[in-house]
Design a protein around this motif. Structure first.
Motif, PDB file in Angstrom:
ATOM      1  N   ARG A 217       0.814  -1.209   0.000  1.00  0.00           N
ATOM      2  CA  ARG A 217       0.000   0.000   0.000  1.00  0.00           C
ATOM      3  C   ARG A 217       0.851   1.263   0.000  1.00  0.00           C
ATOM      4  O   ARG A 217       0.560   2.235  -0.688  1.00  0.00           O
ATOM      5  CB  ARG A 217      -0.805  -0.018   1.296  1.00  0.00           C
ATOM      6  CG  ARG A 217      -2.174   0.565   1.249  1.00  0.00           C
ATOM      7  CD  ARG A 217      -2.756   0.379   2.632  1.00  0.00           C
ATOM      8  NE  ARG A 217      -3.376  -0.939   2.754  1.00  0.00           N
ATOM      9  CZ  ARG A 217      -4.683  -1.123   2.639  1.00  0.00           C
ATOM     10  NH1 ARG A 217      -5.474  -0.109   2.442  1.00  0.00           N
ATOM     11  NH2 ARG A 217      -5.185  -2.320   2.750  1.00  0.00           N
ATOM     12  N   ASP A 218       1.929   1.231   0.799  1.00  0.00           N
ATOM     13  CA  ASP A 218       2.787   2.415   0.924  1.00  0.00           C
ATOM     14  C   ASP A 218       3.407   2.790  -0.428  1.00  0.00           C
ATOM     15  O   ASP A 218       3.531   3.968  -0.755  1.00  0.00           O
ATOM     16  CB  ASP A 218       3.884   2.196   1.988  1.00  0.00           C
ATOM     17  CG  ASP A 218       4.570   0.834   1.861  1.00  0.00           C
ATOM     18  OD1 ASP A 218       4.144   0.020   1.012  1.00  0.00           O
ATOM     19  OD2 ASP A 218       5.539   0.584   2.610  1.00  0.00           O
ATOM     20  N   ASN A 226      -5.542   8.461  -1.942  1.00  0.00           N
ATOM     21  CA  ASN A 226      -6.425   7.900  -0.899  1.00  0.00           C
ATOM     22  C   ASN A 226      -6.529   6.380  -0.972  1.00  0.00           C
ATOM     23  O   ASN A 226      -7.626   5.815  -0.902  1.00  0.00           O
ATOM     24  CB  ASN A 226      -7.854   8.459  -1.010  1.00  0.00           C
ATOM     25  CG  ASN A 226      -7.859   9.960  -1.037  1.00  0.00           C
ATOM     26  OD1 ASN A 226      -6.873  10.607  -0.660  1.00  0.00           O
ATOM     27  ND2 ASN A 226      -8.945  10.535  -1.499  1.00  0.00           N
ATOM     28  N   ILE A 227      -5.407   5.734  -1.109  1.00  0.00           N
ATOM     29  CA  ILE A 227      -5.439   4.283  -1.348  1.00  0.00           C
ATOM     30  C   ILE A 227      -6.123   3.510  -0.215  1.00  0.00           C
ATOM     31  O   ILE A 227      -6.686   2.441  -0.442  1.00  0.00           O
ATOM     32  CB  ILE A 227      -4.020   3.741  -1.617  1.00  0.00           C
ATOM     33  CG1 ILE A 227      -4.116   2.323  -2.188  1.00  0.00           C
ATOM     34  CG2 ILE A 227      -3.133   3.802  -0.386  1.00  0.00           C
ATOM     35  CD1 ILE A 227      -2.951   1.923  -2.996  1.00  0.00           C
ATOM     36  N   ALA A 228      -6.129   4.090   0.981  1.00  0.00           N
ATOM     37  CA  ALA A 228      -6.756   3.405   2.119  1.00  0.00           C
ATOM     38  C   ALA A 228      -8.232   3.124   1.839  1.00  0.00           C
ATOM     39  O   ALA A 228      -8.801   2.171   2.381  1.00  0.00           O
ATOM     40  CB  ALA A 228      -6.606   4.259   3.382  1.00  0.00           C
ATOM     41  N   ASP A 229      -8.858   3.937   0.985  1.00  0.00           N
ATOM     42  CA  ASP A 229     -10.289   3.760   0.701  1.00  0.00           C
ATOM     43  C   ASP A 229     -10.551   2.837  -0.488  1.00  0.00           C
ATOM     44  O   ASP A 229     -11.705   2.554  -0.814  1.00  0.00           O
ATOM     45  CB  ASP A 229     -10.944   5.119   0.388  1.00  0.00           C
ATOM     46  CG  ASP A 229     -10.796   6.080   1.555  1.00  0.00           C
ATOM     47  OD1 ASP A 229     -10.750   5.598   2.696  1.00  0.00           O
ATOM     48  OD2 ASP A 229     -10.724   7.300   1.306  1.00  0.00           O
ATOM     49  N   PHE A 250      -9.538   2.682  -8.941  1.00  0.00           N
ATOM     50  CA  PHE A 250      -9.737   4.119  -8.755  1.00  0.00           C
ATOM     51  C   PHE A 250     -11.175   4.507  -8.400  1.00  0.00           C
ATOM     52  O   PHE A 250     -11.468   5.687  -8.235  1.00  0.00           O
ATOM     53  CB  PHE A 250      -9.295   4.868 -10.020  1.00  0.00           C
ATOM     54  CG  PHE A 250      -7.812   4.786 -10.273  1.00  0.00           C
ATOM     55  CD1 PHE A 250      -6.915   5.425  -9.426  1.00  0.00           C
ATOM     56  CD2 PHE A 250      -7.301   4.060 -11.337  1.00  0.00           C
ATOM     57  CE1 PHE A 250      -5.540   5.350  -9.640  1.00  0.00           C
ATOM     58  CE2 PHE A 250      -5.931   3.972 -11.565  1.00  0.00           C
ATOM     59  CZ  PHE A 250      -5.050   4.621 -10.710  1.00  0.00           C
ATOM     60  N   ALA A 251     -12.068   3.508  -8.273  1.00  0.00           N
ATOM     61  CA  ALA A 251     -13.496   3.803  -8.062  1.00  0.00           C
ATOM     62  C   ALA A 251     -13.746   4.666  -6.821  1.00  0.00           C
ATOM     63  O   ALA A 251     -14.623   5.524  -6.820  1.00  0.00           O
ATOM     64  CB  ALA A 251     -14.290   2.510  -7.963  1.00  0.00           C
ATOM     65  N   LYS A 257     -12.447  12.541 -10.310  1.00  0.00           N
ATOM     66  CA  LYS A 257     -11.085  12.463  -9.777  1.00  0.00           C
ATOM     67  C   LYS A 257     -10.353  11.239 -10.345  1.00  0.00           C
ATOM     68  O   LYS A 257      -9.150  11.290 -10.625  1.00  0.00           O
ATOM     69  CB  LYS A 257     -11.127  12.413  -8.244  1.00  0.00           C
ATOM     70  CG  LYS A 257      -9.853  12.908  -7.631  1.00  0.00           C
ATOM     71  CD  LYS A 257      -9.977  13.220  -6.152  1.00  0.00           C
ATOM     72  CE  LYS A 257      -8.582  13.498  -5.627  1.00  0.00           C
ATOM     73  NZ  LYS A 257      -8.414  13.100  -4.234  1.00  0.00           N
ATOM     74  N   ALA A 258     -11.103  10.157 -10.526  1.00  0.00           N
ATOM     75  CA  ALA A 258     -10.485   8.949 -11.095  1.00  0.00           C
ATOM     76  C   ALA A 258      -9.976   9.239 -12.507  1.00  0.00           C
ATOM     77  O   ALA A 258      -8.858   8.863 -12.867  1.00  0.00           O
ATOM     78  CB  ALA A 258     -11.495   7.812 -11.105  1.00  0.00           C
TER      79      ALA A 258
END
Ligand code: ATP
Ligand code: MG
Length: 407
Positions: A217-218, A226-229, A250-251, A257-258
């Motif tokens: 993830r990092d 906002n990869i956490a979401d 990217f949803a 934004k995607a």
């Protein structure tokens, strides 16, 4: 392991002239994995001038002589042959400042990124493996050749290549290599977005890619906002289709934004265009298993996007079955399949955009079951609604004209 005839011939010709020659890199890796290589790279101790003599009778394309590469066309297929190289210093973290030719295969293998990519093969010598690449292939391990931190500092694209190979082959990244990749992740900003995109596109269709992205993830956070979401869980089981997978990655950003993120990564307008409706449909309940609804969606999105949406909107199995049946029965859900054509309206005096509007109106009416797909039935439909005669609307005065009227 069997090399294609053309590659064998090239190697043989170099050997006959007293040089060494091997198939190297990704093609050896793929052959050992039982896969069909995408392309074959050949390495030799001959320098380009010597290669030219060896292949004097063949078609030669001068591609990167300065870097030791010559392309020889054999059996109609171009093959890159490159002199063994020992790369010089890297100052931009991407490309070596200078290229030094070498007479040693080992030097050439030494500069390659991962052990599984640092393999060479010829029929004469068999597999040449100085760094344990074959064992790592058997163990499913991506391991940097040499000191991982140094290798990622030299060229940070390798960070993404490691992740890509892990995803595509379902391999794990060896712990020191993984740690170095994490530590050096900020260097990814030096990599051109086109290259990030190319790696991401290959990676995204890999096995268990959701779990891989989650684990790293990092690193992915460097280019996925906002990869956490992100819905990484769904990525694992999604069809291995680039558009569907990119949409899922990217949803969480929402459509606009995607698309901006995709564009920033240099994805084409077409990719954005195909991804956008999937993102708009993401999170919606299953597509209603209703023939009219399904046909409306087929007409709006087209077949390909419809089925992608059906995958994105979980539980749309029944709707997808209906769509298959509609397609199978060749039912009409596009203007192309409609019997009533624009010419009918043109003959009646219609001009311009109104023709398209009327046709669309007919298509939708037919989908709702309000008219048949015949010229007669559609003509009747328009006539009953007073839509069969072109309206000659008097041109309304423009605003400034109105202004002068008032005076
Ligand atoms: P693909 O399946 O995409 O062709 P590949 O590993 O063959 O994967 P290529 O870009 O064709 O990738 O490169 C061929 C070989 O060149 C690699 O197998 C590797 O040995 C070497 N190589 C490519 N890129 C790098 C790099 N950034 N750093 C070090 N070696 C590299
Ligand atoms: Mg390759």
């Amino acid at each position: 392991m069997t090399l294609p005839d053309n590659v064998q011939i090239i190697i043989q010709m170099l050997e006959d002239a007293g040089f060494e020659a091997y198939a190297v890199g990704g093609c050896v890796r793929d052959l050992l994995l039982g896969l069909t290589p995408y392309d074959y790279d050949i390495a030799t101790d001959a320098v380009p001038a010597q290669m030219k003599e060896v292949f004097a009778g063949e078609r030669i394309i001068a591609t990167g002589e300065k870097y030791g590469t010559l392309t020889v066309v054999m059996g109609g297929i171009p093959y890159e042959i490159t002199t063994y190289r020992a790369d010089g210093e890297y100052s931009d973290g991407r490309r070596p400042d200078s290229v030094t030719f070498s007479s040693q295969l080992r030097d050439d293998l030494c500069r390659r990124d991962f052990t599984v990519n640092a393999l060479a093969y010829s029929d004469k010598a068999g597999v040449i493996d100085h760094f344990g690449g074959q064992e790592d292939l058997r163990g499913g391990i991506i391991r940097a050749v040499g000191v991982p931190t140094e290798r990622f500092t030299e060229d940070s694209l390798r960070i993404l290549r490691a992740l890509r190979f892990a995803a595509v082959y379902g391999f794990t990244i060896e712990s020191e290599t993984a740690l170095a990749a994490r530590k050096q992740r900020a260097l990814l900003k030096n990599v051109s977005r086109e290259r990030v995109m190319a790696e991401l596109s290959k990676l995204i269709c890999g096995f268990g890619v959701g779990d891989l992205i989650s684990e790293y993830r990092d690193i992915f956070a460097e280019f996925v906002p906002n990869i956490a979401d992100a819905d990484l869980h769904r990525l694992n089981n999604a069809p291995a289709d680039r558009i569907t997978r990119l949409a899922l990655l990217f949803a969480h950003l929402g459509k606009n934004k995607a698309c901006n993120t995709l564009k920033r990564l240099k994805y084409s307008n077409a990719t954005c265009k195909f991804t956008a409706p999937l993102i708009s449909n993401y999170g919606l309940p299953p597509i209603e298993a209703d023939r009219i609804v399904v046909k409306q969606m087929l007409s709006r999105y087209g077949e390909e996007t419809f089925f992608r949406i059906a995958n994105i909107r979980e539980g749309s199995y029944e709707a997808a079955q209906i769509a298959l049946d509609v397609i199978d029965k060749d039912e009409c859900f596009t203007l192309r399949k409609m019997e009533f054509k624009g010419e009918v309206l043109v003959k009646l005096g219609f001009k311009g955009g109104i023709i398209g509007e009327r046709l669309e109106l007919l298509l939708q009416a037919h989908i709702r079951g309000e008219c048949d797909n015949t010229v007669e039935s559609m003509r009747e439909y328009l006539k009953n609604r007073g839509l069969l005669t072109p309206a000659f609307v008097k041109r309304l005065p423009r605003r400034n004209e109105r202004g002068s009227e008032r005076k």
